[in-house]
Design a protein around this motif. Structure first.
Motif, PDB file in Angstrom:
ATOM      1  N   PRO A 133       2.379   8.160   3.948  1.00 26.97           N
ATOM      2  CA  PRO A 133       2.864   7.484   2.747  1.00 26.97           C
ATOM      3  C   PRO A 133       4.371   7.261   2.772  1.00 26.97           C
ATOM      4  N   THR A 134       4.786   6.107   2.264  1.00 25.45           N
ATOM      5  CA  THR A 134       6.200   5.857   1.995  1.00 25.45           C
ATOM      6  C   THR A 134       6.461   6.027   0.501  1.00 25.45           C
ATOM      7  N   ASP A 135       5.382   6.102  -0.262  1.00 28.77           N
ATOM      8  CA  ASP A 135       5.449   6.268  -1.713  1.00 28.77           C
ATOM      9  C   ASP A 135       4.474   7.384  -2.105  1.00 28.77           C
ATOM     10  N   PRO A 136       4.973   8.478  -2.674  1.00 29.66           N
ATOM     11  CA  PRO A 136       4.072   9.578  -3.036  1.00 29.66           C
ATOM     12  C   PRO A 136       3.021   9.194  -4.077  1.00 29.66           C
ATOM     13  N   ASP A 137       3.249   8.095  -4.799  1.00 31.94           N
ATOM     14  CA  ASP A 137       2.284   7.642  -5.800  1.00 31.94           C
ATOM     15  C   ASP A 137       1.252   6.669  -5.239  1.00 31.94           C
ATOM     16  N   SER A 138       1.341   6.353  -3.942  1.00 32.67           N
ATOM     17  CA  SER A 138       0.339   5.488  -3.313  1.00 32.67           C
ATOM     18  C   SER A 138      -0.975   6.250  -3.192  1.00 32.67           C
ATOM     19  N   ALA A 139      -2.054   5.526  -2.913  1.00 26.94           N
ATOM     20  CA  ALA A 139      -3.362   6.178  -2.741  1.00 26.94           C
ATOM     21  C   ALA A 139      -3.311   7.217  -1.620  1.00 26.94           C
ATOM     22  N   VAL A 140      -2.644   6.870  -0.516  1.00 26.41           N
ATOM     23  CA  VAL A 140      -2.534   7.822   0.600  1.00 26.41           C
ATOM     24  C   VAL A 140      -1.659   9.006   0.204  1.00 26.41           C
ATOM     25  N   GLY A 141      -0.560   8.745  -0.503  1.00 22.82           N
ATOM     26  CA  GLY A 141       0.311   9.827  -0.960  1.00 22.82           C
ATOM     27  C   GLY A 141      -0.418  10.807  -1.867  1.00 22.82           C
TER      28      GLY A 141
ATOM     29  N   LEU B 128       0.815  -1.220   0.000  1.00 22.51           N
ATOM     30  CA  LEU B 128       0.000   0.000   0.000  1.00 22.51           C
ATOM     31  C   LEU B 128       0.847   1.268   0.000  1.00 22.51           C
ATOM     32  N   GLY B 129       2.146   1.136   0.232  1.00 20.96           N
ATOM     33  CA  GLY B 129       3.029   2.297   0.252  1.00 20.96           C
ATOM     34  C   GLY B 129       2.796   3.196   1.456  1.00 20.96           C
ATOM     35  N   ILE B 130       2.570   2.580   2.643  1.00 20.92           N
ATOM     36  CA  ILE B 130       2.284   3.364   3.852  1.00 20.92           C
ATOM     37  C   ILE B 130       2.987   2.797   5.079  1.00 20.92           C
ATOM     38  N   LYS B 131       3.202   3.695   6.058  1.00 25.17           N
ATOM     39  CA  LYS B 131       3.561   3.328   7.425  1.00 25.17           C
ATOM     40  C   LYS B 131       2.308   3.562   8.255  1.00 25.17           C
TER      41      LYS B 131
END
Length: 128
Positions: free
Chosen positions: A60-68, A40-43
């Motif tokens: 977010p750990t990834d700016p392209d994730s849904a949360v990012g 999910l690209g999150i902490k």
């Protein structure tokens, strides 16, 4: 088809440590655990609530994730409200008939797109 119970709330933050400090030190909630989801690209940080349910704080750990993407577009704040339902398939059919846009239909949990719910992502799942 019915929502039977509140399950949890997800709050998106830009900095997980600051989010933890807010919910632990300012609000007095006890930190249960932290985790990270590469998929999910999150902490994540989890706080159990008195009376049941929990708050999940995510960064977010990834700016392209849904949360990012949501963080960039809408900033910090409420991201998801999760509910348990008695019959997920019937709930999905009723929601689609009412005009809701669903994400992940056919899985163990389904999301209702924020455009269908005034800006809040809803998560639906049957009791575990």
């Amino acid at each position: 088809m019915a929502i039977t119970q509140y399950d949890h709330l997800v709050v998106r933050v830009s900095d997980l440590d600051e989010g933890i400090a807010t919910y632990r030190d300012t609000l007095g909630l006890e930190l249960d655990r932290t985790d990270e989801s590469e998929a999910l690209g999150i902490k994540q940080a989890f706080f159990n609530l008195p009376g049941g349910g929990f708050i999940e704080v995510v960064a977010p750990t990834d700016p392209d994730s849904a949360v990012g993407k949501a963080l960039e577009g809408r900033g910090e704040g409420m991201h998801t409200i999760a509910f348990e339902v008695d019959d997920l398939a019937a709930t999905c059919e009723a929601m689609k008939a009412g005009g809701a846009r669903l994400i992940g239909e056919g899985g163990p949990q389904v999301f209702v797109h924020p455009k269908s719910t005034h800006g809040i992502l809803l998560q639906l799942g049957e009791k575990k």
